[in-house]
Motif scaffolding. Sequence first.
Motif, PDB file in Angstrom:
ATOM      1  N   SER A 169       0.801  -1.228   0.027  1.00  0.00           N
ATOM      2  CA  SER A 169       0.078   0.086   0.017  1.00  0.00           C
ATOM      3  C   SER A 169       0.701   1.240   0.002  1.00  0.00           C
ATOM      4  N   GLU A 170       1.820   1.189   0.592  1.00  0.00           N
ATOM      5  CA  GLU A 170       2.846   2.274   0.862  1.00  0.00           C
ATOM      6  C   GLU A 170       4.484   1.902   1.171  1.00  0.00           C
ATOM      7  N   GLU A 171       5.140   2.746   0.862  1.00  0.00           N
ATOM      8  CA  GLU A 171       6.581   2.585   1.094  1.00  0.00           C
ATOM      9  C   GLU A 171       7.202   3.651   2.000  1.00  0.00           C
ATOM     10  N   ILE A 172       7.585   3.304   3.215  1.00  0.00           N
ATOM     11  CA  ILE A 172       7.929   4.487   4.264  1.00  0.00           C
ATOM     12  C   ILE A 172       9.275   4.295   4.933  1.00  0.00           C
ATOM     13  N   ALA A 173       9.433   5.150   5.420  1.00  0.00           N
ATOM     14  CA  ALA A 173      10.842   5.171   6.326  1.00  0.00           C
ATOM     15  C   ALA A 173      10.852   4.651   7.544  1.00  0.00           C
ATOM     16  N   LEU A 174      12.230   4.179   8.168  1.00  0.00           N
ATOM     17  CA  LEU A 174      12.072   3.697   9.402  1.00  0.00           C
ATOM     18  C   LEU A 174      11.508   4.297  10.619  1.00  0.00           C
ATOM     19  N   ASP A 175      11.514   5.825  10.421  1.00  0.00           N
ATOM     20  CA  ASP A 175      11.034   6.513  11.621  1.00  0.00           C
ATOM     21  C   ASP A 175       9.281   6.726  11.332  1.00  0.00           C
ATOM     22  N   GLU A 176       8.799   5.965  10.291  1.00  0.00           N
ATOM     23  CA  GLU A 176       7.290   5.906  10.348  1.00  0.00           C
ATOM     24  C   GLU A 176       6.634   4.928  10.727  1.00  0.00           C
ATOM     25  N   VAL A 177       7.275   3.982  11.700  1.00  0.00           N
ATOM     26  CA  VAL A 177       6.691   2.473  11.732  1.00  0.00           C
ATOM     27  C   VAL A 177       5.417   2.772  12.644  1.00  0.00           C
ATOM     28  N   GLU A 178       5.646   3.680  13.577  1.00  0.00           N
ATOM     29  CA  GLU A 178       4.626   3.996  14.401  1.00  0.00           C
ATOM     30  C   GLU A 178       3.061   4.368  13.676  1.00  0.00           C
ATOM     31  N   GLN A 179       3.415   5.500  12.804  1.00  0.00           N
ATOM     32  CA  GLN A 179       2.170   5.765  12.024  1.00  0.00           C
ATOM     33  C   GLN A 179       1.547   4.649  11.294  1.00  0.00           C
ATOM     34  N   ALA A 180       2.530   3.801  10.817  1.00  0.00           N
ATOM     35  CA  ALA A 180       2.011   2.668  10.077  1.00  0.00           C
ATOM     36  C   ALA A 180       1.279   1.569  10.813  1.00  0.00           C
ATOM     37  N   PHE A 181       1.704   1.472  12.209  1.00  0.00           N
ATOM     38  CA  PHE A 181       0.743   0.701  12.982  1.00  0.00           C
ATOM     39  C   PHE A 181      -0.790   1.424  13.232  1.00  0.00           C
ATOM     40  N   THR A 182      -0.731   2.765  13.324  1.00  0.00           N
ATOM     41  CA  THR A 182      -2.043   3.251  13.564  1.00  0.00           C
ATOM     42  C   THR A 182      -3.093   3.180  12.129  1.00  0.00           C
ATOM     43  N   LYS A 183      -2.294   3.262  11.133  1.00  0.00           N
ATOM     44  CA  LYS A 183      -3.074   2.974   9.757  1.00  0.00           C
ATOM     45  C   LYS A 183      -3.529   1.593   9.677  1.00  0.00           C
ATOM     46  N   MET A 184      -2.579   0.787  10.133  1.00  0.00           N
ATOM     47  CA  MET A 184      -3.150  -0.759  10.098  1.00  0.00           C
ATOM     48  C   MET A 184      -4.038  -1.160  10.849  1.00  0.00           C
ATOM     49  N   GLU A 185      -4.188  -0.703  12.208  1.00  0.00           N
ATOM     50  CA  GLU A 185      -5.190  -0.724  13.117  1.00  0.00           C
ATOM     51  C   GLU A 185      -6.554  -0.244  12.359  1.00  0.00           C
ATOM     52  N   HIS A 186      -6.417   1.026  11.619  1.00  0.00           N
ATOM     53  CA  HIS A 186      -7.673   1.471  11.351  1.00  0.00           C
ATOM     54  C   HIS A 186      -8.113   1.025   9.652  1.00  0.00           C
ATOM     55  N   GLY A 187      -7.451  -0.021   9.403  1.00  0.00           N
ATOM     56  CA  GLY A 187      -7.652  -0.765   8.165  1.00  0.00           C
ATOM     57  C   GLY A 187      -7.251   0.235   6.900  1.00  0.00           C
ATOM     58  N   GLU A 188      -6.458   0.976   6.783  1.00  0.00           N
ATOM     59  CA  GLU A 188      -6.308   2.045   5.977  1.00  0.00           C
ATOM     60  C   GLU A 188      -5.359   1.436   4.804  1.00  0.00           C
ATOM     61  N   VAL A 189      -4.262   0.424   5.280  1.00  0.00           N
ATOM     62  CA  VAL A 189      -3.447  -0.007   4.376  1.00  0.00           C
ATOM     63  C   VAL A 189      -3.568  -1.859   4.542  1.00  0.00           C
ATOM     64  N   LEU A 190      -2.966  -2.333   3.293  1.00  0.00           N
ATOM     65  CA  LEU A 190      -2.932  -3.601   3.147  1.00  0.00           C
ATOM     66  C   LEU A 190      -1.527  -4.065   4.017  1.00  0.00           C
ATOM     67  N   ARG A 191      -0.393  -3.423   3.248  1.00  0.00           N
ATOM     68  CA  ARG A 191       0.887  -3.639   3.683  1.00  0.00           C
ATOM     69  C   ARG A 191       1.607  -2.194   3.834  1.00  0.00           C
ATOM     70  N   SER A 192       2.205  -1.628   4.571  1.00  0.00           N
ATOM     71  CA  SER A 192       3.245  -0.751   4.985  1.00  0.00           C
ATOM     72  C   SER A 192       4.675  -1.620   4.847  1.00  0.00           C
ATOM     73  N   VAL A 193       5.487  -0.579   3.968  1.00  0.00           N
ATOM     74  CA  VAL A 193       6.872  -1.634   4.031  1.00  0.00           C
ATOM     75  C   VAL A 193       7.888  -0.380   4.022  1.00  0.00           C
ATOM     76  N   VAL A 194       8.813  -0.882   5.078  1.00  0.00           N
ATOM     77  CA  VAL A 194       9.995  -0.015   5.417  1.00  0.00           C
ATOM     78  C   VAL A 194      10.939  -0.233   4.497  1.00  0.00           C
ATOM     79  N   MET A 195      11.305   0.782   4.029  1.00  0.00           N
ATOM     80  CA  MET A 195      12.607   0.895   3.057  1.00  0.00           C
ATOM     81  C   MET A 195      13.731   1.338   3.659  1.00  0.00           C
ATOM     82  N   LEU A 196      14.943   0.710   3.561  1.00  0.00           N
ATOM     83  CA  LEU A 196      16.289   0.868   4.403  1.00  0.00           C
ATOM     84  C   LEU A 196      17.200   1.063   3.221  1.00  0.00           C
TER      85      LEU A 196
END
Length: 360
Positions: free
Chosen positions: A333-360
């Motif tokens: 659903s989205e590619e994110i930075a390492l410091d965006e994991v916490e926001q990804a948890f919130t999106k996941m709990e709200h059903g906004e994303v199928l998978r957020s992926v941290v890119m390193l």
Amino acid sequence: MTEARAAVAMAKGEPVEVTTIHVPDPGPGEAVVRVQACGVCHTDLHYREGGINDEFPFLLGHEAAGVVESVGAGVEDVAEGDFVVLNWRAVCGVCRACKRGEPWYCFDTHNAAQPMTLQDGTPLSPALGIGAFAERTLVHSGQCTRVDPTARPAVAGLLGCGVMAGIGSTINTGQITRGDSVAVIGCGGVGTGAIAGAHLAGAAKTIAVDTDPKKLDWAVELGATHTINATETDTVEAVRELTGGNGADVVIEAVGRPETYKQAFYARDLAGTVVLVGVPTPEMQLELPLLDVFARGGALKSSWYGDCLPSRDFPMLVDLYQQGRLPLEKFVSEEIALDEVEQAFTKMEHGEVLRSVVML
């Protein structure tokens, strides 16, 4: 020893903290992997919330792909420079399951022997023995599976957990074949993986069941032929109506709750199969009339990690993706930075994303 930035859950329920960790040089049977991508799975949130155990601090992340940087003594299955997908069930080869030719049930899987640590020396507990929300991670070499190096890391890494669990629940555990009817109850990351697996296996009818219209839309994109919104209709009756009054040949329960398991049990055809791939919590209890269990026949199965064998399944599924036959990219659903994991948890709990992926 090397240093790496990493996302760590320091204490129960507290936000994830990005900090510097120490990664030991690989010992015998170990490998250091430079992580390129890691999916944000609900299991990581369970760790942060203390739902797995209380062995804080946790180095989160486990759906990962990357490049082997170095290996320890005795490692022959992977080498420096290999592009790998990480897995959390490195088979031992000698337990009773392995010896009887069923290594996907291995009862003595391996992780790295050495701990990664915080800068003050505090040992970290890596999520599912991996810990890949980090620039580098230390794993057992058997947790590294070589795949086509031209595959996108953000896509390939998803095979490390949820997508593999879903696909495997249909192909490996449910043993779906061409022409079967399949119902999948729960269309999050694992359930949509099951939808994709059923489509790949040639199911004639794949029925997606959920309470969230957005998840049902995702299921259609990944191969569902019919959808059922469980808030609007009775799941069992709706599945039967779509299968000539009989019920589905195979029902995948991807929620892990007694209520939805009962739906799966009664939504299958006589002599059909139920596969439980959703993970229950310890306090959950199931009550079914034993006469119904006897009279309906068939099989009631549980699927561990999609009953996968990483060395067999990961390369095959990556190849199918590369050929355009398995649309793994639709899970991202989205590619994110390492410091965006916490926001990804919130999106996941709200059903906004199928998978957020941290890119390193």
